[in-house]
Design a protein around this motif. Structure first.
Motif: not given
Length: 160
Positions: A81-108
């Motif tokens: 999200t553009t409203a996210g606070a944590l840069p994706y490179t600083d996030f600790a991903f884990a197996p099984g994570d579900c990455l959610l992408m919002g609508r192109e026109s409105a996000g979520v």
């Protein structure tokens, strides 16, 4: 396996690009309806080209149906999200994570933000709004795969 969830996608070409990305990277895709276009198999085949046969794809009739499935399956929801606070490179991903992408026109909507276990952002130059959703998905999935490793061989190639 990592998962890529598309929240009510608006643009079939972006969806096709993300389906191709997921097929090539061996990432499952969850499409949360309603979409801004017909997501029947025939239309997804057109936008996803011949890659649609190589992606684990599930469709959910609503956010509530997806959320019930996700909670039961125990997948952590990571919202890009553009409203996210944590840069994706600083996030600790884990197996099984579900990455959610919002609508192109409105996000979520706010309810989806509230349901997310984490909210991440791709930092961009000040004064610009956002990246293309498919480009953003590729960047974040690349980092997630780098962190959790692929199911491929030691040289990094994915299985045929």
């Amino acid at each position: 396996m990592l998962r890529l969830a598309l929240y009510q996608p608006d643009i079939p070409q972006n969806t096709g690009t993300m389906l191709r990305l997921a097929a090539c990277l061996d990432v499952a895709v969850e499409i949360i309806e309603p979409a801004g276009f017909d997501v029947s198999d025939r239309h997804l085949r057109r936008s996803g080209l011949d890659y649609i046969d190589h992606v684990a794809l599930a469709r959910h009739r609503s956010w509530a149906a997806f959320e019930a499935w996700r909670r039961e399956a125990g997948h952590r929801l990571v919202l890009a999200t553009t409203a996210g606070a944590l840069p994706y490179t600083d996030f600790a991903f884990a197996p099984g994570d579900c990455l959610l992408m919002g609508r192109e026109s409105a996000g979520v909507p706010e309810a989806v933000h509230a349901a997310a276990d984490a909210r991440i952002v791709v930092p961009i130059r000040p004064g610009l709004r956002s990246l293309n959703v498919a480009v953003c998905a590729a960047m974040i999935l690349g980092e997630a795969i780098r962190q959790v490793g692929s199911r491929g061989s030691a040289d990094g190639a994915l299985p045929n």
